[in-house]
Enzyme design. Structure first.
Site, mmCIF file in Angstrom:
data_model
loop_
_atom_site.group_PDB
_atom_site.id
_atom_site.type_symbol
_atom_site.label_atom_id
_atom_site.label_comp_id
_atom_site.label_asym_id
_atom_site.label_seq_id
_atom_site.Cartn_x
_atom_site.Cartn_y
_atom_site.Cartn_z
ATOM 1 N N TYR A 65 -0.949 8.799 -2.243
ATOM 2 C CA TYR A 65 -0.973 8.622 -3.700
ATOM 3 C C TYR A 65 -2.179 9.336 -4.325
ATOM 4 O O TYR A 65 -2.232 9.534 -5.516
ATOM 5 C CB TYR A 65 -1.118 7.128 -4.053
ATOM 6 C CG TYR A 65 0.112 6.271 -3.896
ATOM 7 C CD1 TYR A 65 1.303 6.770 -3.379
ATOM 8 C CD2 TYR A 65 0.077 4.930 -4.294
ATOM 9 C CE1 TYR A 65 2.417 5.940 -3.246
ATOM 10 C CE2 TYR A 65 1.177 4.110 -4.174
ATOM 11 C CZ TYR A 65 2.348 4.609 -3.645
ATOM 12 O OH TYR A 65 3.439 3.794 -3.527
ATOM 13 N N CYS A 125 -11.154 3.007 0.024
ATOM 14 C CA CYS A 125 -9.730 3.293 0.236
ATOM 15 C C CYS A 125 -9.353 2.512 1.478
ATOM 16 O O CYS A 125 -10.081 2.550 2.488
ATOM 17 C CB CYS A 125 -9.510 4.781 0.450
ATOM 18 S SG CYS A 125 -7.871 5.199 1.089
ATOM 19 N N THR A 126 -8.220 1.814 1.427
ATOM 20 C CA THR A 126 -7.891 0.913 2.538
ATOM 21 C C THR A 126 -7.483 1.654 3.817
ATOM 22 O O THR A 126 -7.413 1.052 4.885
ATOM 23 C CB THR A 126 -6.783 -0.080 2.128
ATOM 24 O OG1 THR A 126 -5.666 0.671 1.617
ATOM 25 C CG2 THR A 126 -7.290 -1.041 1.076
ATOM 26 N N HIS A 127 -7.218 2.953 3.710
ATOM 27 C CA HIS A 127 -6.960 3.716 4.934
ATOM 28 C C HIS A 127 -8.259 3.933 5.733
ATOM 29 O O HIS A 127 -8.222 4.078 6.957
ATOM 30 C CB HIS A 127 -6.388 5.105 4.604
ATOM 31 C CG HIS A 127 -4.916 5.125 4.327
ATOM 32 N ND1 HIS A 127 -4.375 4.623 3.172
ATOM 33 C CD2 HIS A 127 -3.869 5.588 5.072
ATOM 34 C CE1 HIS A 127 -3.053 4.806 3.192
ATOM 35 N NE2 HIS A 127 -2.730 5.384 4.340
ATOM 36 N N ASP A 145 0.863 -1.193 0.000
ATOM 37 C CA ASP A 145 0.000 0.000 0.000
ATOM 38 C C ASP A 145 0.899 1.243 0.000
ATOM 39 O O ASP A 145 2.104 1.140 0.254
ATOM 40 C CB ASP A 145 -0.902 0.010 1.247
ATOM 41 C CG ASP A 145 -1.785 1.249 1.320
ATOM 42 O OD1 ASP A 145 -2.452 1.564 0.314
ATOM 43 O OD2 ASP A 145 -1.813 1.925 2.368
ATOM 44 N N CYS A 183 -4.378 -1.436 -1.953
ATOM 45 C CA CYS A 183 -4.542 0.007 -2.153
ATOM 46 C C CYS A 183 -5.478 0.196 -3.339
ATOM 47 O O CYS A 183 -5.145 -0.242 -4.453
ATOM 48 C CB CYS A 183 -3.167 0.606 -2.438
ATOM 49 S SG CYS A 183 -3.197 2.365 -2.836
HETATM 50 N N1 DGL Z 1 -4.765 3.324 0.812
HETATM 51 C C1 DGL Z 1 -4.905 3.817 -0.491
HETATM 52 C C2 DGL Z 1 -6.186 3.410 -1.156
HETATM 53 O O1 DGL Z 1 -6.693 2.365 -0.838
HETATM 54 C C3 DGL Z 1 -4.405 5.135 -0.941
HETATM 55 C C4 DGL Z 1 -4.258 6.256 -0.050
HETATM 56 C C5 DGL Z 1 -3.356 7.321 -0.605
HETATM 57 O O2 DGL Z 1 -2.150 7.110 -0.619
HETATM 58 O O3 DGL Z 1 -3.868 8.370 -1.020
HETATM 59 O O4 DGL Z 1 -6.695 4.079 -2.023
#
Ligand code: DGL
Length: 257
Positions: A42, A184-186, A10, A73
């Site tokens: 990202y 989003c995994t966050h 990620d 991600c």
């Molecule tokens: N964790 C990521 C996702 O699932 C991206 C977060 C990022 O870096 O902006 O989209």
């Protein structure tokens, strides 16, 4: 049978929500987690930049002998999964997609929201997923602005984060949305704050964690690369950032941060 590790990647801490799911569902498997950290977030980057980082990350994991890669991600999946699968065609690569299909099935109001990064929401892949699964349900795309930064700073419980989350999801609920998809995994790390904001209103919050666990399991079977039952698994954490970040990844994985 194959006791080599599964690589999970990620931009930073987010993929640890997927790591936790795999850790729970696949207790015999060794896992190597790579949280970029150096180039995170990202979400506002171009497809070309994200592709470059994703290729570098997968190469790094393959050098460490991974038998399978999970791109944990949504943003990197939307931007780079086709390129990764073409370039590393000898290895199964699992991507993350927002749970639009189950959300649309679940909705009673006919309106669901997908919370994701800007880059994910403007991707061709997201448009295709929406078209394929939404049917009569209206899908409202919403950028979780500032969410990734809050998780990266371990500010999940702060008042500022609660306000940030409320400002994003209140208007969504007011529009009659009854299912919020965490694309989003966050974002699963903000689930408890979101639940607080939702209160006793009838709004479901769903993510893709369990579906990814099942997908990984079925690919391990299909390629006959499961670890042996008596295999003692190892858990390694890597980053392109610094040692402090690497240690925070490890702590967050085990819920110590
Ligand atoms: N964790 C990521 C996702 O699932 C991206 C977060 C990022 O870096 O902006 O989209």
């Amino acid at each position: 049978m194959n006791n080599s590790p599964i690589g999970i990647y990620d931009s930073g801490f987010g993929g640890l929500s997927v790591w936790r799911e795999l850790y729970r569902a696949l207790p015999d498997e060794s896992l190597i987690y790579l949280g970029d950290g150096k180039n995170c977030p990202y979400g506002g980057l171009s497809v070309q930049q994200i592709e470059r980082f994703a290729i570098e990350a997968v190469e790094y994991l393959l050098e460490r002998g991974c038998k399978m890669i999970v791109v944990a991600c949504n943003t990197a999946t939307a931007a780079a999964i086709a390129t990764l699968r073409k370039r590393f065609s000898h290895i199964p690569i699992v991507g993350l997609e927002p749970a639009v299909k189950p959300a649309c099935k679940l909705s009673k109001t006919g309106r669901v929201a997908v919370l994701a990064t800007e880059s994910s929401l403007r991707s061709e892949k997201f448009r295709r997923t929406m078209k394929l699964y939404s049917g009569d349900v209206e899908v409202v795309p919403v950028v979780g602005r500032g969410f990734v930064e809050a998780v990266e700073a371990s500010q999940e419980q702060s008042e500022a984060t609660r306000l940030l989350v409320a400002n994003v999801i209140e208007p969504v609920i007011e529009q009659g949305v009854d299912v919020i998809v965490l694309g989003c995994t966050h974002y699963p790390f903000l689930r408890s704050v979101m639940r607080d904001v939702v209160g006793n209103r009838n709004v479901a919050i769903i993510d893709s964690g369990e579906a990814v666990g099942k997908r990984v399991q079925s690919l391990l079977e299909r390629y006959d690369i499961r670890a042996e039952e008596e295999h003692e698994p190892s858990y390694e954490f890597l980053t392109f950032a610094d040692e402090d970040y690497r240690e925070r990844l490890r702590m967050k994985a085990f819920g110590e941060e």
